[in-house]
Every structure is written in C-alpha cells, then in structure tokens.
Scaffold this active site. Structure first.
Site, PDB file in Angstrom:
ATOM      1  N   CYS A   1     -31.634 -27.730   0.572  1.00  0.00           N
ATOM      2  CA  CYS A   1     -32.133 -27.926   2.185  1.00  0.00           C
ATOM      3  C   CYS A   1     -31.051 -28.313   3.084  1.00  0.00           C
ATOM      4  O   CYS A   1     -31.038 -29.368   3.485  1.00  0.00           O
ATOM      5  CB  CYS A   1     -33.304 -29.196   1.906  1.00  0.00           C
ATOM      6  SG  CYS A   1     -32.480 -30.835   1.079  1.00  0.00           S
TER       7      CYS A   1
ATOM      8  N   GLY B   1     -41.120 -33.333  -8.910  1.00  0.00           N
ATOM      9  CA  GLY B   1     -41.841 -32.224  -9.435  1.00  0.00           C
ATOM     10  C   GLY B   1     -42.642 -31.683  -8.522  1.00  0.00           C
ATOM     11  O   GLY B   1     -43.610 -31.104  -8.824  1.00  0.00           O
TER      12      GLY B   1
END
Length: 422
Positions: free
Chosen positions: A362, A244
């Site tokens: 990423c 989150g």
C-alpha cells in the site's frame, strides 16, 4: 504527532468518547484534523510571518490550536474567519493565559486579512508542507500531476465495506440507506464486493455485521486480494495476513475444495483473523507466526498461489493518514526495501513451479515497487500477466503490474505485481 500515533485512530477514540456530537460537528472535527495535518508546514510558515520571534517558544498544544485556526481562516470557507479567531484565542487563554492569548489574537487577526486560497494553491501548499525527500520520491514514482491530485484531497476517503456475497450488494446498500438515511452509501467502482460509506457513524453498527454478511475493508485492499486470482481447489498462502481481511476473500475464492494458510509476524493479529473468519463463516487450514526476516518458520509448501502483501511505508494511505507526509522516511525506506525483498525471496521457495506470487504494497513509491520487482528474476520468479479478471482489467494485455491511485480508481494507493515461479 509527538508520539507517532496515527491521527485517525486518535480522532476516532475522541469522537467515540463524545457521543453527544452531532454528525455535522463530527464531520467538521474530522476535516480540521486531516486538513491541518495535510497543510501543517505551510500553515506554520504563514503564522510565523506574523510572529517576529517565531513559534518555537510556544507549547505544542498552543501551536496546534493556532494551526487549526489558520486552516479554517485560509482553507475552510464555511467557517467565518472571526469565529475561528475567537475560538482559538479562547482556547489559548485556557491553555496558556492572557499574555499568550493576546499574542494569538494579534497574529490570527493579521492572518485573517489574507485571502482564502484556491484548491490548486492548497494542493501546492500541501506538496510544500510534506517532508521534502518523501515528496521527491512520490513525484519520481507517479509524476507531479498525480502527486498534486493525491495532495488535493480535502476530505477523508469513504470507509469501505466488503459484502461477502456480491449478488447481494444492492440489497445491502438499500438496507444501509434505510438504517442511515443521512449517510452517503454507494457501490464501489471496481470490486464487485465493495460498498463505500460516508457519514454513517460507527461502521460496525450497521445491520448485518454481527451476522457475518459483510466486513469492513477498503476497496483497494479488496482488489489486491482478488488480483491473486484464487480458484476453486487452490492451495494458497497469505504470507502477511495481518488481521485477515484479504484472507477472507481468498478463502471464498478457493472454495471447499481448496485451502488457505495464513502467516504473520504478530500472533495477536492471527487470533483476530481466526475470529473474523469464524464470524463470516470462512476458514483457514493453518496459521503461522513467522518472522520472514529470519526464515520460513513452520511454513511448508508447495502452494499454488501466494499473496505477499508486504509491510511498507503506507504512503498509499496518505488520504487517511496525512501525518505520514510529515515523517522522515529515507532510512525507513531502505530497511523496508530489504525486508520486502527478503519476504519475496523466502516465499518464492514455497510456491510450486508454475505457481503464482502476487506482490503488493500500500505504497506508491518506486523503492517499494519497481525496485523490489527488479530483484525477482534472481529468485526464479518471472513477471507474468495476471490470470484473474480484476488483475487483467487493471493490467491489460501483457502488463505484469499495476498501480491503484486515489484520483483514478477512488481507492487508496497500491502497487501490485504478478509473478510465475519458473
């Protein structure tokens, strides 16, 4: 390396157990772990040159001691070679007895007669140490010069902090510096929320964390969330929300008039997400445990914006996880590419016409970046310029994607692309 664990997590656990270590010793231990992993293949090759029968008969523990000693001898100027040899020989004696320690003493003393390497030589040694297929994929994606810059990093990158109220960043930097006068604490380069921290110990022990004033979050991760361009009143889905971190920034962007849903494969991560948002005073409308490879679960649109921060190889994080450079990823990349396309296809059905999807990984590899983007047109997703300020800055004009690279932006490596639903 035997069990596939991340070195950073294992190292942090050991450092937490050894609270008596001074900051200088903790920093040295960290550099030894990261540097040895980054140069592991090259270090073993240098050691093997002085071992006629090779190193394969030694235990993994002894080989690890020898590699760490070799790193100090060949790459680390502040540790005298004789000290590295003596410490390693003593450790090998405890692990394997006098005979093996004598062998270690002989090869390390021969190694100590070699000159220390220059920074450029060490960068190329790291390139040679990495898994060959992965190295080729990196060079193909960002070029040899950028790859060498990536491999040149000798220190772990700073820890990132996200100040919840950007206007308070300078005040929090002052408080952090007062609490940790020997630490390095600076503003981030791109995100207005970002603070970069080195040498401050356990980051959650800094003032303000319990009160929800800030959150640990790497600056590149912040940029990905801000690139979504969430605006007051938007209805947004964070499709691969994890714990989150990005969800919190998105919730701030949509304000009280908007709403955010969060989805992830792992229910425990969603539980953590809820606790984190409670801590900072944010909220999500709904959370969904979804396996996107099988369907959309209970998620129903339409959404104004969707962030797809897809599962990936993590090659953008090699400064933090140098062990990734030693893993064979060819089969993994094919499977990850299929999963990334599937998640993009499923979420494309949930965004309203004219709505936006931001796709991010990423990773710096084309297989997870441009190759996935090429499949988007078939999903009625049209590449489009970013409409948020940070995205437009990093991808000016009509550019529809950008890469974050450590040597250019100071962040982990990311690929970020913007789409509009036709």
């Amino acid at each position: 390396m035997r069990d596939g664990a991340f070195a950073a997590a294992a190292l942090d656990t050991e450092l937490d157990r050894n609270v008596q270590l001074a900051p200088r010793d903790r920093a040295l231990a960290t550099e030894l772990v990261y540097g040895t992993l980054r140069l592991h293949g090259w270090l073993e090759e240098r050691l093997a040159r002085h071992a006629p029968r090779g190193l394969s008969g030694l235990s993994p523990e002894v080989r690890a001691v020898l590699a760490i000693a070799a790193y100090q001898i060949l790459a680390l100027e502040r540790v005298p070679a004789f000290a590295a040899v003596n410490e390693a020989v003593s450790a090998v004696r405890i692990l394997a007895g006098d005979r093996v320690s004598g062998f270690a003493n002989a090869i390390l003393r021969k190694l100590a007669s070699e000159p220390r390497r220059t920074k450029d030589e060490l960068s190329r040694a790291a390139l040679a140490s990495a898994e060959p297929a992965l190295t080729r994929a990196m060079v193909d994606a960002i070029g040899e010069e950028a790859t060498l810059h990536l491999f040149a990093a000798t220190d772990p990158p700073p820890l990132g902090v996200r100040i919840e109220e950007p206007c308070e960043r300078d005040a929090w930097i002052a408080r952090f510096r007062e609490a940790r006068p020997n630490a390095s604490i600076e503003s981030g380069r791109i995100s207005p929320h970002a603070v970069l921290v080195r040498g401050a110990g356990r980051i959650v022990d800094l003032p303000g964390f319990a009160a929800g004033a800030w959150t640990p979050q790497e600056e590149g991760s912040q940029i990905v969330a801000l690139a979504l361009g969430a605006r007051e009143g938007d209805v947004v889905l964070d499709a691969c929300a994890g714990r989150g971190n990005k969800t919190g920034l998105i919730a701030r962007g949509v304000g009280k008039e908007g709403s955010v849903d969060a989805a992830d494969l792992h229910p425990k991560k969603l539980d953590h997400l809820q606790r984190e948002l409670d801590r900072i005073g944010g909220c999500v409308r709904r959370t969904f445990a979804v396996d996107w490879s099988k369907g959309v679960g209970g998620v129903a649109g339409p959404y104004d914006r969707i962030l797809v921060d897809a599962p990936c190889s993590g090659t953008g994080t090699v400064r933090r996880h140098p062990e990734l450079l030693l893993r064979r990823m060819s089969k993994d990349l094919a499977g990850l590419g299929d999963l990334q396309r599937t998640i993009l296809a499923r979420t494309a059905t949930l965004v309203r016409p004219g709505g936006r999807i931001i796709y991010a990984v990423c990773s710096i590899l084309r297989e997870e970046a441009e190759a996935v983007v090429e499949s988007a047109r078939a999903l009625r997703l049209e590449p489009a310029p970013f409409d948020g300020s940070i995205g437009a800055t990093l991808a000016p004009g009509n550019a529809t994607s950008f890469r974050l690279l450590p040597h250019l932006h100071g962040t982990d490596g990311y690929f970020v692309a913007s789409f509009v639903r036709c």
